[in-house]
Write a protein that holds these residues in place. Structure first.
Motif, PDB file in Angstrom:
ATOM      1  N   ASP A  77       6.285  -5.957  -8.991  1.00 25.65           N
ATOM      2  CA  ASP A  77       7.246  -5.153  -9.542  1.00 25.65           C
ATOM      3  C   ASP A  77       7.073  -3.745  -9.181  1.00 25.65           C
ATOM      4  O   ASP A  77       7.375  -2.729  -9.823  1.00 25.65           O
ATOM      5  CB  ASP A  77       7.255  -5.018 -10.935  1.00 25.65           C
ATOM      6  N   ILE A  78       6.925  -3.587  -7.635  1.00 25.80           N
ATOM      7  CA  ILE A  78       6.589  -2.296  -7.255  1.00 25.80           C
ATOM      8  C   ILE A  78       7.585  -1.195  -7.433  1.00 25.80           C
ATOM      9  O   ILE A  78       7.630  -0.032  -7.703  1.00 25.80           O
ATOM     10  CB  ILE A  78       6.112  -2.342  -5.749  1.00 25.80           C
ATOM     11  N   LEU A  79       8.856  -1.817  -7.009  1.00 25.77           N
ATOM     12  CA  LEU A  79       9.922  -0.924  -6.848  1.00 25.77           C
ATOM     13  C   LEU A  79      10.576  -0.563  -8.206  1.00 25.77           C
ATOM     14  O   LEU A  79      10.797   0.555  -8.581  1.00 25.77           O
ATOM     15  CB  LEU A  79      11.272  -1.713  -6.255  1.00 25.77           C
ATOM     16  N   CYS A  82       7.985   2.331  -9.395  1.00 28.93           N
ATOM     17  CA  CYS A  82       8.345   3.221  -8.720  1.00 28.93           C
ATOM     18  C   CYS A  82       9.454   4.089  -9.251  1.00 28.93           C
ATOM     19  O   CYS A  82       9.183   5.462  -9.673  1.00 28.93           O
ATOM     20  CB  CYS A  82       8.474   3.020  -7.197  1.00 28.93           C
ATOM     21  N   LEU A  83      10.472   3.571  -9.748  1.00 24.97           N
ATOM     22  CA  LEU A  83      11.517   4.367 -10.432  1.00 24.97           C
ATOM     23  C   LEU A  83      11.395   4.953 -11.790  1.00 24.97           C
ATOM     24  O   LEU A  83      12.012   6.063 -12.179  1.00 24.97           O
ATOM     25  CB  LEU A  83      12.761   3.317 -10.249  1.00 24.97           C
ATOM     26  N   LYS A  84      10.290   4.364 -12.270  1.00 26.11           N
ATOM     27  CA  LYS A  84       9.709   4.917 -13.575  1.00 26.11           C
ATOM     28  C   LYS A  84       8.671   5.928 -13.399  1.00 26.11           C
ATOM     29  O   LYS A  84       8.328   6.543 -14.443  1.00 26.11           O
ATOM     30  CB  LYS A  84       9.042   3.835 -14.293  1.00 26.11           C
ATOM     31  N   TYR A  98       4.264   4.366  -6.082  1.00 27.21           N
ATOM     32  CA  TYR A  98       4.983   4.812  -4.958  1.00 27.21           C
ATOM     33  C   TYR A  98       4.147   4.793  -3.654  1.00 27.21           C
ATOM     34  O   TYR A  98       4.535   4.215  -2.625  1.00 27.21           O
ATOM     35  CB  TYR A  98       5.485   6.372  -5.097  1.00 27.21           C
ATOM     36  N   SER A  99       2.712   5.019  -3.868  1.00 26.45           N
ATOM     37  CA  SER A  99       1.488   4.893  -2.794  1.00 26.45           C
ATOM     38  C   SER A  99       1.710   3.455  -2.291  1.00 26.45           C
ATOM     39  O   SER A  99       1.682   3.261  -1.001  1.00 26.45           O
ATOM     40  CB  SER A  99       0.294   5.629  -2.913  1.00 26.45           C
ATOM     41  N   CYS A 100       1.697   2.575  -3.050  1.00 20.59           N
ATOM     42  CA  CYS A 100       1.930   1.120  -2.808  1.00 20.59           C
ATOM     43  C   CYS A 100       3.267   0.820  -2.046  1.00 20.59           C
ATOM     44  O   CYS A 100       3.096   0.007  -0.918  1.00 20.59           O
ATOM     45  CB  CYS A 100       1.879   0.345  -3.840  1.00 20.59           C
ATOM     46  N   LEU A 101       4.340   1.352  -2.431  1.00 18.13           N
ATOM     47  CA  LEU A 101       5.395   1.091  -1.926  1.00 18.13           C
ATOM     48  C   LEU A 101       5.787   1.684  -0.387  1.00 18.13           C
ATOM     49  O   LEU A 101       6.176   0.954   0.353  1.00 18.13           O
ATOM     50  CB  LEU A 101       6.834   1.540  -2.544  1.00 18.13           C
ATOM     51  N   SER A 134      21.081   8.120  -8.775  1.00 17.15           N
ATOM     52  CA  SER A 134      20.199   9.166  -8.104  1.00 17.15           C
ATOM     53  C   SER A 134      18.828   9.152  -8.019  1.00 17.15           C
ATOM     54  O   SER A 134      18.097   9.568  -7.329  1.00 17.15           O
ATOM     55  CB  SER A 134      20.484  10.508  -9.036  1.00 17.15           C
ATOM     56  N   ASP A 135      18.368   8.202  -9.105  1.00 13.76           N
ATOM     57  CA  ASP A 135      16.959   8.121  -9.019  1.00 13.76           C
ATOM     58  C   ASP A 135      16.581   7.260  -7.931  1.00 13.76           C
ATOM     59  O   ASP A 135      15.548   7.556  -7.309  1.00 13.76           O
ATOM     60  CB  ASP A 135      16.511   7.105 -10.436  1.00 13.76           C
TER      61      ASP A 135
END
Length: 415
Positions: A77-79, A82-84, A98-101, A134-135
């Motif tokens: 559930d990386i994406l 990241c958005l959170k 984010y670093s994982c993505l 926008s996020d």
């Protein structure tokens, strides 16, 4: 269409569950999808990571094989995380999703380098995601800055945009009527319907999107009947459908029986896993001039034209600044204006549908008092959403005669 033999065109479908990549180089018949296994035909890349105890990062199917291995850390559930802005800990140290993505995207983009046999100087990459708020735009902008090269061109678009570009590159008989697409994934079931208004100039393309939540997580023995009903409800209204596309990991031969017969009845049908990635790749290889007789107006597209009236050589003429049809997050416009006996600027907003035309006047309070035609204003327009534009005006003075005052006016124009 003019293509460069020194450019690599990439479509990247970034999804929370599975990601896919397609690429194209001049001389190829069409976009080709990449697999994590050289020569393999599985183009789905699970969007997961695993960090081994020795610090090595692995991804995709290889990472999934380690899911229950407690010696390292499995990240999924990386994406969404990241958005959170979420983070977690490894060996007591904070690690951002984010670093994982970032690692995932860098490693998967490298698959294209492995698959191709020549070296290009530049890449044009189109990232596509289910939606672009926008996020997501902010995340993709940050991601692009860290995973791409200086010479790269990067574009973002939604799955709807990718459907549009994919369909336009297919044979005309496949989309001379409505086109349906059913996307069946582990987290969502989405039905799209592409309609074209051929009475307008240019032809306006609309894509409806509907979620069908009762299909998600349905046992396989229930799916055939349920999907048959979904399809019949969508094509049974008397409206003609040229073609149906099925995409998503949940389709398989184990349960598709009667539903497949209904899908194929009196129309062409296709099933595959790489439609969004290929649609993004088609966007990469196309230019703004290609298929100019068709325009897709989606939720991220500017629905208005913005301009102003100006006096040139003694004649009043309209100056176009923003044209409808572009993505709001890609759009920016501006010009320099010489004021003549006024301390205000008027913009004209005209909707592409023709149901709205309005004028907005912006007063430049505190503007230095100067003779007519000796004040130059720099106007910049930057959309913040499809219905909001940030208007910035800066006093530039008039060369050596009148120095710039440094005054800047900011407005938010909503419509």
């Amino acid at each position: 269409m003019i293509l460069s033999d020194r450019q690599l065109y990439i479509g990247y479908d970034l999804d929370n569950a599975y990601s896919q990549i397609s690429y194209y180089m001049m001389g190829m018949k069409g976009p080709t999808s990449v697999s994590t296994i050289v020569g393999g035909d599985n183009f789905l890349i699970p969007t997961v990571m695993y960090r081994k105890s020795n610090g090595q990062w692995i991804y995709g199917d290889e990472a999934k094989a380690y899911k229950d291995n407690k010696d390292g850390v499995y990240i999924e559930d990386i994406l969404d995380h990241c958005l959170k802005g979420d983070s977690f800990e490894i060996d007591g140290e904070p690690v951002t999703f984010y670093s994982c993505l970032e690692i995932f995207v860098k490693k998967t983009l490298n698959l294209v380098n492995i698959a191709r046999t020549t070296t290009e100087e530049r890449r044009k990459i189109v990232f596509t995601t289910k939606s672009l708020d926008s996020d997501m735009v902010n995340l993709l902008e940050k991601l692009s800055a860290s995973v791409t090269q200086e010479r790269d061109t990067v574009i973002y678009q939604s799955h709807k945009d990718s459907i549009f570009h994919y369909i336009l590159f297919q044979k005309k008989e496949l989309w001379n009527r409505d086109v349906l697409l059913f996307d069946y994934g582990p987290e969502d079931f989405i039905y799209y319907r592409l309609r074209t208004n051929r009475q307008s100039v240019p032809n306006i393309v609309y894509i409806e999107e509907h979620h069908v939540p009762h299909m998600v997580g349905l046992p396989e023995d229930k799916r055939d009947a349920a999907f048959t009903k979904v399809v019949e409800e969508r094509v049974g209204s008397g409206e003609l459908v040229s073609c149906i596309y099925l995409t998503g990991v949940e389709y398989n031969n184990r349960w598709m029986d009667n539903s497949l017969k209904v899908v194929c009845r009196n129309r062409r049908a296709f099933i595959g896993q790489n439609l969004f990635a290929e649609g993004a790749c088609y966007k990469a290889i196309s230019s703004e001039e290609d298929r100019h007789d068709y325009m897709y107006l989606g939720e991220a597209k500017m629905q208005v034209n913005v301009g102003l009236m100006a006096n040139e050589a003694g004649e009043e003429r309209y100056i176009s600044l923003i044209e409808a049809g572009g993505n709001w997050y890609d759009t920016q416009a501006g010009c320099d204006i010489i004021l003549n006996n006024t301390d205000s600027v008027e913009l004209i907003i005209d909707s592409i549908s023709g149901d709205m035309q309005t004028r907005r006047t912006f007063e430049l309070s505190g503007l230095p008092n100067r003779p007519p035609k000796t004040t130059r204003i720099r106007l910049t327009l930057k959309p913040q959403a499809v219905d909001k534009i940030k208007v910035t005006m800066e006093d530039m003075g008039f060369g050596e005669i009148f120095r710039r005052s440094g005054k800047i006016w900011n407005f938010l124009m909503e419509y």
